[in-house]
Scaffold this motif. Structure first.
Motif, mmCIF file in Angstrom:
data_model
loop_
_atom_site.group_PDB
_atom_site.id
_atom_site.type_symbol
_atom_site.label_atom_id
_atom_site.label_comp_id
_atom_site.label_asym_id
_atom_site.label_seq_id
_atom_site.Cartn_x
_atom_site.Cartn_y
_atom_site.Cartn_z
ATOM 1 N N GLN A 125 4.427 6.602 0.147
ATOM 2 C CA GLN A 125 4.710 7.805 -0.649
ATOM 3 C C GLN A 125 4.951 9.048 0.195
ATOM 4 O O GLN A 125 5.204 10.125 -0.332
ATOM 5 N N GLU A 126 4.817 8.950 1.506
ATOM 6 C CA GLU A 126 4.970 10.116 2.376
ATOM 7 C C GLU A 126 6.361 10.720 2.224
ATOM 8 O O GLU A 126 7.354 9.999 2.219
ATOM 9 N N PHE A 127 6.413 12.043 2.078
ATOM 10 C CA PHE A 127 7.741 12.655 2.092
ATOM 11 C C PHE A 127 7.762 14.044 2.707
ATOM 12 O O PHE A 127 8.817 14.563 3.015
ATOM 13 N N GLN A 128 6.589 14.624 2.946
ATOM 14 C CA GLN A 128 6.599 15.979 3.501
ATOM 15 C C GLN A 128 7.074 15.981 4.950
ATOM 16 O O GLN A 128 7.796 16.886 5.361
ATOM 17 N N PRO A 155 11.187 6.883 -0.412
ATOM 18 C CA PRO A 155 11.379 6.919 -1.872
ATOM 19 C C PRO A 155 11.060 8.283 -2.483
ATOM 20 O O PRO A 155 11.832 8.809 -3.272
ATOM 21 N N ASN A 156 9.914 8.849 -2.088
ATOM 22 C CA ASN A 156 9.546 10.120 -2.703
ATOM 23 C C ASN A 156 10.443 11.268 -2.272
ATOM 24 O O ASN A 156 10.663 12.201 -3.029
ATOM 25 N N LEU A 157 10.959 11.204 -1.064
ATOM 26 C CA LEU A 157 11.887 12.251 -0.630
ATOM 27 C C LEU A 157 13.185 12.142 -1.417
ATOM 28 O O LEU A 157 13.751 13.142 -1.860
ATOM 29 N N TYR A 158 13.608 10.906 -1.616
ATOM 30 C CA TYR A 158 14.804 10.651 -2.419
ATOM 31 C C TYR A 158 14.608 11.201 -3.831
ATOM 32 O O TYR A 158 15.466 11.904 -4.375
ATOM 33 N N LEU A 174 8.597 4.567 -12.197
ATOM 34 C CA LEU A 174 8.588 3.161 -11.789
ATOM 35 C C LEU A 174 7.737 2.979 -10.532
ATOM 36 O O LEU A 174 6.943 2.041 -10.424
ATOM 37 N N LEU A 175 7.906 3.921 -9.608
ATOM 38 C CA LEU A 175 7.115 3.864 -8.382
ATOM 39 C C LEU A 175 5.628 4.009 -8.703
ATOM 40 O O LEU A 175 4.776 3.321 -8.146
ATOM 41 N N GLY A 197 0.418 2.695 -8.683
ATOM 42 C CA GLY A 197 -0.796 2.874 -9.466
ATOM 43 C C GLY A 197 -1.505 1.554 -9.717
ATOM 44 O O GLY A 197 -2.722 1.458 -9.601
ATOM 45 N N THR A 198 -0.719 0.530 -10.026
ATOM 46 C CA THR A 198 -1.319 -0.780 -10.262
ATOM 47 C C THR A 198 -1.995 -1.289 -8.994
ATOM 48 O O THR A 198 -3.127 -1.777 -9.031
#
Lengths: 332, 275
Positions: A263-266, A283-286, A308-309, A314-315
């Motif tokens: 999840q890293e995007f910074q 993905p999170n940056l996108y 969706l991510l 989360g699961t």
């Protein structure tokens, strides 16, 4: 197998102790029940509890539950400036799941996580094994030292490492010592992602080290001593004692590390903004960059991708949480 | 007999300690040192670790920028308010879930713990919509309030409260103390350790945040410190000396926090029940 356990036993004890005394109090009260009314007393206990949880429930309701429900709601509608929102069902989900760019970003995120997390685990295991051998004062100094990078913000870390990766910067000087380079670290498709992974490792290794150290300190000293008497060297002790004893800790750090790192995007946001040619577009940056895309279509699209991510991640974190908690309760 | 291998081993140990410490702290040291270099020296060929002339100009210049000082002050103030508010909200709920019985407890527990599994990105955009509907954009409140209730911290504190012995509480109840008195006079004073751990996490979370402020604040008076640095980098990216000086000053409060509370943080790993 007690390394993930601190709470299980005392927890059970605390509730056991609370309960019987609670009932005895109630019984005592019941004896006087005809004189003073029981109901208001009883209500007041509930009221206190509700007052105590109200701020938390209200804040989470407004700032987590509402946005979450709203996000799901929006993901079923196509927004437009010109006409009313139109219900489109699962269309956006279909778009996302058939969009190669989404999968590309997932792949980048996965590669990034696979560079960062295993490196952190190996580093943390070695460091923690070493820290466990130190004297108390030295160990205290080292614990603080390895923890310091963990409190640095990603923005500052990103800026420092962009500076290090400059043409005349430290990184090129360093590889120059071995007759290599210079490289345009952040502008080359092959080096950009590893170059972003380095600050992620630097920011993350400290906490993992401390967690592993706590685990190692829980392994009975006698295991290591008898292994030493048998002539086991450091690698053998690590292989046959430390790693098996830390199995749960390592598993926890691995899975939670992977879910967090993907999840890293910074870091890529500040260092490369996804480039060059999307090589660092996690993905999170996108998703984040499509949020900022002003077209309403992009908004619903990225919202859906984020959901969706979230469902996947989360699961996974829920499962880890479950496993860790059940380890606790089965430990004795 | 022992001593013969013991001494060199100890030396090796010391060398390793120094080596690890230097490597781990190198990026920070490099940042601080670069802050002392003039524009001509900060990226020079041939490469040199230390400047020929140590100069304070970068630190002086950045501190003379009112926008930088304002960002530091307003972020610090926000972080302190945020930390205190988080402690109040999360510890109260933690106590109720750990020690009290009430109708619907399981349901409320689910409501309070589920957000732990919701990644920030999934609700980032709609959180923005929500706070703008509430008219909170461009206020200090929008930076502080949405993050105050934190499930993970509440969970952590609850674990701690579950482990506290029941005897004192029982005695207080028999003496006629209310639950509020028990919470405030028995539980809170004993929570210093866990409070420091979650308090530092709150402070760091606020101080280091970047994406949320970028989304919800455009008023320059409310610019947060990480926002300032990122803007400085995109606007004046070649002034590395000053950027490094500013980053050093921005990292300083968090590092000081660790040094002051190091004892608690190391124990925190243990307290987390995670070990």
């Amino acid at each position: 197998m007690s390394m993930i356990d601190t709470s299980a036993q005392p927890t059970a004890k605390a509730t056991e102790v609370t309960d019987p005394s609670g009932t005895s109090r109630r019984r005592r009260r019941r004896r006087r029940a005809r004189v003073t009314e029981q109901a208001p007393q009883h209500l007041r206990a509930h009221l206190t509890a509700y007052l105590m949880i109200t701020p938390m429930v209200v804040l989470l309701g407004i700032f987590v539950v509402w946005p979450l429900v709203y996000a799901f709601y929006l993901s079923f509608f196509e927004m437009s400036f010109y006409k009313d929102a139109e219900f489109v069902g699962f269309d956006f989900y279909k778009y996302v799941l058939t969009d190669p760019e989404f999968y590309d970003s997932l792949l980048v995120g996965l590669k990034f996580a696979l560079m960062v997390v295993p490196t952190i685990l190996v580093l943390a295991l070695l460091l923690a094994s070493f820290l466990a051998t130190l004297s108390k004062r030295m160990a205290a100094f080292m614990k603080t030292t390895v923890y310091v990078p963990a409190v640095v913000s990603s923005v500052v870390a990103a800026i420092i490492f962009v500076f290090i990766y400059q043409d005349e910067g430290f990184a090129n000087w360093f590889i120059g010592l071995f007759g290599q380079g210079p490289l345009a670290w952040l502008n080359t498709a092959t080096t950009a992602l590893p170059a972003v992974a380095v600050p992620a490792i630097w920011l993350g290794f400290g906490v993992s080290t401390l967690i592993m150290l706590a685990g190692i300190l829980d392994i009975p000293e006698s295991y290591f001593e008898s292994a030493k008497l048998d002539g086991a060297n450091f690698w053998q002790r690590t292989r046959y004692i430390t790693i098996p004893s830390l199995r749960n800790v390592i598993l926890f750090l691995l899975v939670s590390g992977l879910t967090l790192t993907i999840q890293e995007f910074q870091l890529p946001l500040v260092m490369t903004n996804g480039g060059p040619v999307n090589a660092t577009n996690t993905p999170n940056l996108y998703i984040f960059n499509s949020f900022r895309d002003a077209t309403p279509y992009a908004t619903s699209y990225s919202l859906t991708a984020a959901l969706l991510l979230f469902i996947v991640i989360g699961t996974i974190s829920l499962i880890i949480f479950r496993v860790v908690s059940s380890e606790k309760s089965s430990d004795a | 007999m022992n001593r013969s291998w013991y001494a060199p081993r100890r030396l090796l140990s010391y060398l390793l300690v120094v080596g690890i410490a230097v490597t781990a702290l190198f990026p920070l040291a490099w940042m601080a040192i670069s802050g002392f270099k003039s524009q001509t020296e900060v990226l020079r060929t041939p490469f040199q670790f230390f400047p020929d002339v140590w100069q304070l100009d970068n630190y002086r210049l950045i501190l003379a920028d009112p926008a930088f000082v304002r960002a530091m002050v307003i972020t610090f103030a926000g972080a302190v308010i945020f930390t205190v508010a988080s402690l109040v909200v999360n510890s109260m709920a933690a106590y109720a879930f750990a020690r009290l019985e009430f109708a619907g407890k399981r349901l409320w527990w689910l409501v309070c713990i589920t957000p732990m599994f919701v990644p920030a990105m999934a609700i980032l955009l709609t959180s923005f919509v929500v706070v703008s509907k509430l008219g909170m954009l461009d206020t200090l409140a929008v930076l502080i309030i949405p993050g105050v209730a934190a499930s993970a911290q509440m969970f952590f504190l609850r674990q701690f409260y579950l482990n506290m012995p029941a005897a004192v509480e029982e005695a207080a109840l028999i003496d006629g103390a209310t639950r509020w008195q028990i919470f405030l006079q028995i539980f809170v004073p004993q929570s210093l350790g866990p409070f420091v751990v979650v308090g530092i996490a709150s402070f760091l979370g606020y101080w280091n945040s970047y994406v949320w402020p970028v989304l919800v604040v455009s008023n320059p008076d409310l610019t947060q410190i990480m926002q300032y640095l990122a803007t400085f980098r995109s606007a004046r990216g070649n002034e590395w000396g000053m950027l490094m000086a500013g980053s050093t000053l921005a990292a300083l409060p968090t590092i000081l926090l660790v040094l002051i509370f190091q004892r608690y943080i190391v124990n925190g790993v243990r307290l987390a029940g995670l070990k």
